[in-house]
Structure formats: C-alpha cells, structure tokens
Design a protein around this motif. Structure first.
Motif, PDB file in Angstrom:
ATOM      1  N   LEU A 254      10.472   8.779  19.961  1.00 47.16           N
ATOM      2  CA  LEU A 254      11.803   7.822  19.698  1.00 47.16           C
ATOM      3  C   LEU A 254      12.966   8.643  19.910  1.00 47.16           C
ATOM      4  O   LEU A 254      13.753   8.414  20.493  1.00 47.16           O
ATOM      5  N   ASP A 255      12.983   9.740  19.232  1.00 45.20           N
ATOM      6  CA  ASP A 255      14.010  10.567  19.081  1.00 45.20           C
ATOM      7  C   ASP A 255      14.448  11.164  20.624  1.00 45.20           C
ATOM      8  O   ASP A 255      15.758  11.158  20.621  1.00 45.20           O
ATOM      9  N   PHE A 256      13.456  11.480  21.351  1.00 40.08           N
ATOM     10  CA  PHE A 256      13.754  11.865  22.758  1.00 40.08           C
ATOM     11  C   PHE A 256      14.224  10.736  23.428  1.00 40.08           C
ATOM     12  O   PHE A 256      15.089  11.040  24.366  1.00 40.08           O
ATOM     13  N   LEU A 257      13.793   9.831  23.294  1.00 40.82           N
ATOM     14  CA  LEU A 257      14.249   8.510  24.219  1.00 40.82           C
ATOM     15  C   LEU A 257      15.787   7.950  23.567  1.00 40.82           C
ATOM     16  O   LEU A 257      16.640   7.980  24.648  1.00 40.82           O
ATOM     17  N   ILE A 258      16.235   8.375  22.392  1.00 38.94           N
ATOM     18  CA  ILE A 258      17.648   8.011  22.033  1.00 38.94           C
ATOM     19  C   ILE A 258      18.440   9.304  22.553  1.00 38.94           C
ATOM     20  O   ILE A 258      19.719   9.033  22.948  1.00 38.94           O
ATOM     21  N   ALA A 259      17.952  10.510  22.342  1.00 43.49           N
ATOM     22  CA  ALA A 259      18.782  11.834  22.484  1.00 43.49           C
ATOM     23  C   ALA A 259      18.916  11.712  24.134  1.00 43.49           C
ATOM     24  O   ALA A 259      20.168  12.395  24.275  1.00 43.49           O
ATOM     25  N   THR A 260      18.556  11.244  25.069  1.00 47.05           N
ATOM     26  CA  THR A 260      18.627  11.440  26.522  1.00 47.05           C
ATOM     27  C   THR A 260      19.533  10.221  27.000  1.00 47.05           C
ATOM     28  O   THR A 260      19.827  10.163  28.186  1.00 47.05           O
ATOM     29  N   ILE A 261      20.012   9.250  26.109  1.00 42.33           N
ATOM     30  CA  ILE A 261      20.787   8.292  26.328  1.00 42.33           C
ATOM     31  C   ILE A 261      22.056   8.872  26.939  1.00 42.33           C
ATOM     32  O   ILE A 261      22.442   8.370  28.023  1.00 42.33           O
ATOM     33  N   ASP A 262      22.755   9.870  26.297  1.00 38.45           N
ATOM     34  CA  ASP A 262      24.194  10.725  26.802  1.00 38.45           C
ATOM     35  C   ASP A 262      24.083  11.864  27.276  1.00 38.45           C
ATOM     36  O   ASP A 262      24.884  12.517  27.185  1.00 38.45           O
TER      37      ASP A 262
ATOM     38  N   HIS B 174      17.108  22.111  24.726  1.00 41.41           N
ATOM     39  CA  HIS B 174      17.620  23.196  24.233  1.00 41.41           C
ATOM     40  C   HIS B 174      17.829  22.592  22.438  1.00 41.41           C
ATOM     41  O   HIS B 174      17.724  23.424  21.738  1.00 41.41           O
ATOM     42  N   ARG B 175      18.513  21.417  22.417  1.00 45.39           N
ATOM     43  CA  ARG B 175      18.750  20.999  21.205  1.00 45.39           C
ATOM     44  C   ARG B 175      17.584  21.095  20.333  1.00 45.39           C
ATOM     45  O   ARG B 175      17.813  21.248  19.081  1.00 45.39           O
ATOM     46  N   PHE B 176      16.404  20.405  20.730  1.00 43.63           N
ATOM     47  CA  PHE B 176      15.231  20.132  20.042  1.00 43.63           C
ATOM     48  C   PHE B 176      14.338  21.502  19.909  1.00 43.63           C
ATOM     49  O   PHE B 176      13.282  21.768  19.397  1.00 43.63           O
TER      50      PHE B 176
ATOM     51  N   HIS C  35       7.574  14.050  28.835  1.00 44.21           N
ATOM     52  CA  HIS C  35       6.307  13.475  28.178  1.00 44.21           C
ATOM     53  C   HIS C  35       6.437  12.717  27.005  1.00 44.21           C
ATOM     54  O   HIS C  35       5.915  11.691  26.955  1.00 44.21           O
ATOM     55  N   ARG C  36       7.177  13.078  26.152  1.00 42.44           N
ATOM     56  CA  ARG C  36       7.366  12.447  24.890  1.00 42.44           C
ATOM     57  C   ARG C  36       8.215  11.453  24.966  1.00 42.44           C
ATOM     58  O   ARG C  36       7.914  10.127  24.348  1.00 42.44           O
TER      59      ARG C  36
END
Length: 300
Positions: free
Chosen positions: A223-231, A239-241, A250-251
């Motif tokens: 879910l973190d990746f789904l949210i992080a790629t919003i903006d 790079h951030r993760f 994939h995640r």
C-alpha cells in the motif's frame, strides 16, 4: 485486456461523500423550497439524500441555515407531521444568504434557484424532491468533458480505452487531464482524483461498483507504494524507498490486485471507499488559482 464494467449513474448521495463534503465545507445553507420539495419522501424509514445531508451536519454539530425565513413555519410543521426533527439551527432572512451562502458552506437549492448564485459556488447542490441531480460544484469548474474523463479514470478506464470510446485523440485526452490537474493545484490526474474524493467532490462508491473482485486490504508495504506513486514518478519513489523501479511496480501491482482495481487510480479510489487508505495519507494540493479560470482545452 480487462476492461471496467459500465458505470452506473453517479450516486452523489452516499453518506461517505456527504461527510467528506462537510469536512471541507463545515456548514449547510438549505433553501426552504428545496426542503418542502423533499417532504413527500420523508419518513422515519428512509430519508431523501438532501435530508440525510442535514442529519449528518446536525449530528456533527455543524450549522444548518434555512434560506427563506418566511417559509420556516411551513417547513417545520410539515417535518414535524412526518416525525422528523427540525434540522436547521438558524434562519436567513432577506439577502443574508448572499453573504452567508459562500465558502465554506454547502448550499442546497432547487434547479430554478441555482442561477441566483454567482458561479462557481463551491459545494452548490441542486436537488429535485430531495434527490441530488449532480455532483457538488467545485471552486475551480472544468469543462463537462474533463469532469467525465476523471470519472472514467476513477472507475478503471485507461487512457487508451477512453481514446477508443470517445473518439478524441490520445494527446488531447492527456492534455485535458494534465491542464485540468494543474488548474486544481494537483500534480497529475491521479493526484486530482484522490484529492477530489477526499474533499467530497467525487464519490468513490462509483469505483467500488466497478471493482473486479471483492476488495481486501493490501499488505501495508504494498500500500505504501500505491500511495507514494500518487504524485511522484516511479524512479523518485524507487530512490526514496531504496528499491528498484521494477520492485515498485510489482509491489504496487499486488496492492491493485488485492483491492480489485483495474488501474492504480481505480485501486486508490476503492481503497478510499473502504477505508484501507486514510484521507490524511493523500498528498495535499497546491492553492487554487485566484481567478478560478476554466481550462482553455475543449473537445471542440
């Protein structure tokens, strides 16, 4: 390719949308004529959406102002007869509504009264017999084509599918989404759609209706990746993760699949609908343009 099922007529009437709208517009101005038109459907068993909005405002301790003081007794008597309590906390008289029925209030009127208000009127709801005839007015209005585009994206359509269905060129659709997003202080269409949901201008129930499987909460890391790629771009998120772009993709895909989404935008809307993502997790938008200008792009 999996496609989104047909989208039913937008409800614009779910409690979830009303609660979000009341958070961004903490108060309601309702026209007495609109309340009278809703009374045929009023009963203890079921309340029309307009009355339900006032009930939610009342429960939240928010002001509900009745526009049309000369009809206050008529409305009060009719609602008492049907076993519904008085739902307004104050009465507006004369031209008071012209000053009070502005930001931050949600304003509910009949269709023939909507023209009395200067546009755009944020949160303006037009009602017929207590049912809403469209979404709440956004402070930065868009062409109806752009509004429809974002509903299609929210419910799982891809840009390619929208191009095929609409007959408009792909570059025009992309330009419309990009320019409209910037006008509303957002980075991209994904950001605009999630912000519109959080602010009460889009109902994620529509996305839930087009889920391809029963939504479940994704793993927190996915879910973190789904949210992080919003903006943010995939490379920036990687790079951030401290992960590869492939890992991010994939995640995020695992999160989309768990939520029953067809696309990342669709999955985020479903996540907001079921509470898998809190509203507070959605990135803030920039300020709206001072003049609230419409996009210059047009389907013609």
């Amino acid at each position: 390719m999996t496609t989104a099922p047909p989208v039913e007529a937008p409800p614009y009437e779910s409690d979830q949308l009303f609660r979000r709208l009341l958070r961004s517009h903490p108060g309601v101005v309702v026209d007495a004529q609109a309340l009278i038109s809703a009374t045929p459907a009023v009963s203890r068993a079921g309340l029309p959406p307009l009355v339900q909005l006032l009930v939610l405002a009342h429960e939240a301790g928010l002001p509900v102002l009745l526009r049309g003081g000369e009809l206050a007794e008529t409305v009060r008597a009719e609602y008492r007869r049907r076993g519904v309590q008085q739902l307004w906390t104050g009465v507006l008289t004369g031209d008071d509504h012209r000053y009070t029925a502005a930001v931050p209030y949600v304003t509910a009127v009949l269709p023939d009264q909507a023209q009395e208000f200067l546009t755009p009127m944020p949160g303006l709801l037009v009602t017929v017999a207590g049912r809403l005839t469209g979404p709440p007015q956004h402070p930065v209005p868009l062409h109806s084509y752009a509004e429809g585009l974002f509903v299609q994206l929210m419910t799982g359509r891809t840009y390619a599918q929208i191009t095929e269905l609409s007959g408009y060129p792909r570059h025009f659709i992309g330009s419309t989404a990009s320019r409209s997003s910037k006008l509303r202080g957002c980075v991209n269409a994904a950001h605009l759609i999630t912000r519109a949901i959080v602010d009460g201008y889009l109902d994620p129930v529509l996305a839930l209706r087009t889920a391809v499987s029963l939504p479940t909460a994704p793993k927190p890391a996915d879910l973190d990746f789904l949210i992080a790629t919003i903006d943010s771009e995939l490379t920036d998120v990687a790079h951030r993760f401290g992960r590869t772009v492939g890992t991010v993709i994939h995640r995020r895909h695992f999160a989309i699949r768990a939520l029953g989404g067809l696309t990342a935008i669709h999955a985020r809307a479903i996540a907001l609908a079921i509470g898998a993502v809190p509203d507070s997790a959605i990135p803030a938008r920039g300020p709206y343009p001072v003049d609230g200008r419409r996009p210059t792009v047009s389907p013609t």
